[in-house]
Design an enzyme around this catalytic site. Structure first.
Site, PDB file in Angstrom:
ATOM      1  N   SER A 151       0.806  -1.222   0.000  1.00 37.66           N
ATOM      2  CA  SER A 151       0.000   0.000   0.000  1.00 37.66           C
ATOM      3  C   SER A 151       0.839   1.271   0.000  1.00 37.66           C
ATOM      4  O   SER A 151       0.317   2.346  -0.322  1.00 37.66           O
ATOM      5  CB  SER A 151      -0.940   0.018   1.216  1.00 37.66           C
ATOM      6  OG  SER A 151      -0.210  -0.114   2.427  1.00 37.66           O
ATOM      7  N   ASP A 170      -3.020   8.506   7.581  1.00 42.62           N
ATOM      8  CA  ASP A 170      -3.815   7.588   8.390  1.00 42.62           C
ATOM      9  C   ASP A 170      -2.862   6.818   9.300  1.00 42.62           C
ATOM     10  O   ASP A 170      -1.663   7.112   9.347  1.00 42.62           O
ATOM     11  CB  ASP A 170      -4.713   6.687   7.533  1.00 42.62           C
ATOM     12  CG  ASP A 170      -3.944   5.661   6.689  1.00 42.62           C
ATOM     13  OD1 ASP A 170      -2.768   5.377   6.981  1.00 42.62           O
ATOM     14  OD2 ASP A 170      -4.531   5.133   5.719  1.00 42.62           O
ATOM     15  N   HIS A 228       0.031   4.987   7.109  1.00 37.17           N
ATOM     16  CA  HIS A 228       0.658   5.526   5.901  1.00 37.17           C
ATOM     17  C   HIS A 228       1.078   6.981   6.092  1.00 37.17           C
ATOM     18  O   HIS A 228       0.297   7.786   6.615  1.00 37.17           O
ATOM     19  CB  HIS A 228      -0.304   5.419   4.715  1.00 37.17           C
ATOM     20  CG  HIS A 228      -0.783   4.026   4.470  1.00 37.17           C
ATOM     21  ND1 HIS A 228      -1.991   3.565   4.947  1.00 37.17           N
ATOM     22  CD2 HIS A 228      -0.202   2.989   3.812  1.00 37.17           C
ATOM     23  CE1 HIS A 228      -2.141   2.291   4.595  1.00 37.17           C
ATOM     24  NE2 HIS A 228      -1.072   1.924   3.910  1.00 37.17           N
TER      25      HIS A 228
END
Length: 401
Positions: free
Chosen positions: A43, A332, A335
């Site tokens: 991600s 978040d 990340h």
């Protein structure tokens, strides 16, 4: 979901139109001017592939407020804006590298490269199996694209593209996060690291066999101290076991890369230390320009906004969103923010061996320097790399002075 899939920003539309118009024409001129970028991983690098697979919102970021700071709409990136490969592409004079699974780009020819990364994936097929595109499948997608290059361009031009290209990786965090819940012994940790490094090595060798020569891969961050990990612990402290296994991984990875430099002809690598870069900003955020908060997330809920609830689609509907994501190291709970990623990209693009060794990304794109196979140890060689170009009041670490 269907609306989001059909949304293209104006800048992306212009690039897409240009690529479709050029197709495979003037390919030789294109390859002489540009170095392609192929992106693999999780991600940290996923530019939207998980928008196009059957999965759950836990592994997607195609909803508000993701993308709000740069794209003004969600793209599937786990960020308020751009990711590391986006900045590296910009510095290299490339357009955004498209997500391989995005159907809007399947007629483009992927002349500048492709992004295969999938949020939640790991080096091991078992990591989040069935919900992500694992690294083995990402490699298969690259193999399919290689065949397409050879069919459309011919072997000579395809070989040039693959040899000149840079291959960028972010991998390992999810493998070790999954292991965390099993409460296994330290002996198993060592065996597990060997499995992860072994799978990565197989991928590097396969890319080399197809003509790839230049690898960029980051260290695994000390995610044991990140907001998500701390929020899930009763005392909100770091999980030091997770940090220890990350350190073991990083040590083993560097040694394996050095070994590959001895074994594989023309092999060059940049082992960029994102772990240290994040740790420094967590401990002293105000030293690094705009940051005011280093230990909490901009978007989320619970202690440190550490619950992975940003966007309200992952089981917890209520979440908090800060006024200015640029104030935060983390967007978040898992990340970094776009502001942080920009700093990292600048360090890894043009930094010295404190940040990325034995080469930086700029050197990989230029394709200069001694053959890595001649290097016995990165700590004993004075590698010629570019230094960070900073403005007044900022040191080479990106810190305000």
């Amino acid at each position: 979901m269907g609306v989001l899939k059909s949304m293209l920003g104006l800048d992306q539309l212009v690039v897409l139109c240009l690529l479709i118009l050029t197709g495979c024409q003037s390919s030789q001129g294109h390859f002489n001017k540009h170095v392609a970028l192929f992106v693999f991983g999780d991600s940290f690098f996923d530019s939207g592939n998980n928008n196009y697979i059957k999965t759950t919102p836990d592994f997607q970021a195609n909803f508000w407020p993701y993308g709000e700071s740069y794209f003004n709409h969600p793209t599937g990136r786990f960020s308020n804006g751009r990711l590391l490969p986006d900045f590296i592409a910009e510095f290299a004079g490339l357009p955004f590298i498209p997500a391989y699974l995005d159907p809007h780009y399947h007629n483009s020819g992927f002349l500048y490269g492709a992004n295969f990364a999938s949020g939640g994936s790991g080096a091991l097929v078992e990591t989040d199996a069935g919900l992500v595109v694992d690294l083995k499948t990402q490699l298969q997608y690259f193999s399919d694209l290689e065949k397409q290059y050879r069919q459309n361009l011919g072997d000579a031009k395809a070989n040039q593209l693959l040899s000149d290209a840079v291959y960028l990786f972010s991998c390992g965090c999810n493998d070790y996060s999954v292991l965390l819940s099993n409460n296994e012994s330290s002996l198993l940790y060592e065996q597990y690291v060997e499995m992860v490094i072994g799978n990565l090595t197989d991928v590097f060798k396969e890319i080399h066999a197809k003509g790839g020569r230049k690898i960029g891969i980051g260290t695994v961050p000390a995610i044991g101290c990140w907001p998500n990990t701390r929020a899930e612990r009763p005392d909100n402290t770091c999980n030091e076991e997770l940090n220890i296994i990350a350190s073991q991984h990083n040590h083993a990875l560097l040694h394996k890369l050095q070994d590959l430099g001895q074994q594989l002809e023309g092999f060059m690598f940049a082992n960029y230390d994102i772990s240290t870069a994040i740790n420094k900003r967590m401990k002293n955020p105000s030293k690094y320009g705009c940051f005011k908060v280093g230990d909490s997330a901009c978007c989320g809920s619970g202690p440190l906004r550490g619950f992975f609830s940003c966007g309200g689609k992952r089981g917890i509907r209520e979440f908090e969103l800060c006024d200015n994501p640029d104030d935060y190291l983390f967007f978040d709970s898992l990340h970094p923010s776009e502001a942080a990623v920009r700093q990292f990209a600048e360090l890894f693009w043009n930094g010295d061996s404190k940040f990325t060794s034995p080469y930086n990304f700029k050197t990989l794109f230029q394709g200069v320097g001694p053959q890595i196979g001649d290097i016995q140890s990165t700590s004993s060689v004075d590698v010629k790399v570019g230094r960070i170009e900073t403005g007044s009041g900022v040191d080479a670490d990106g810190a305000v002075i």
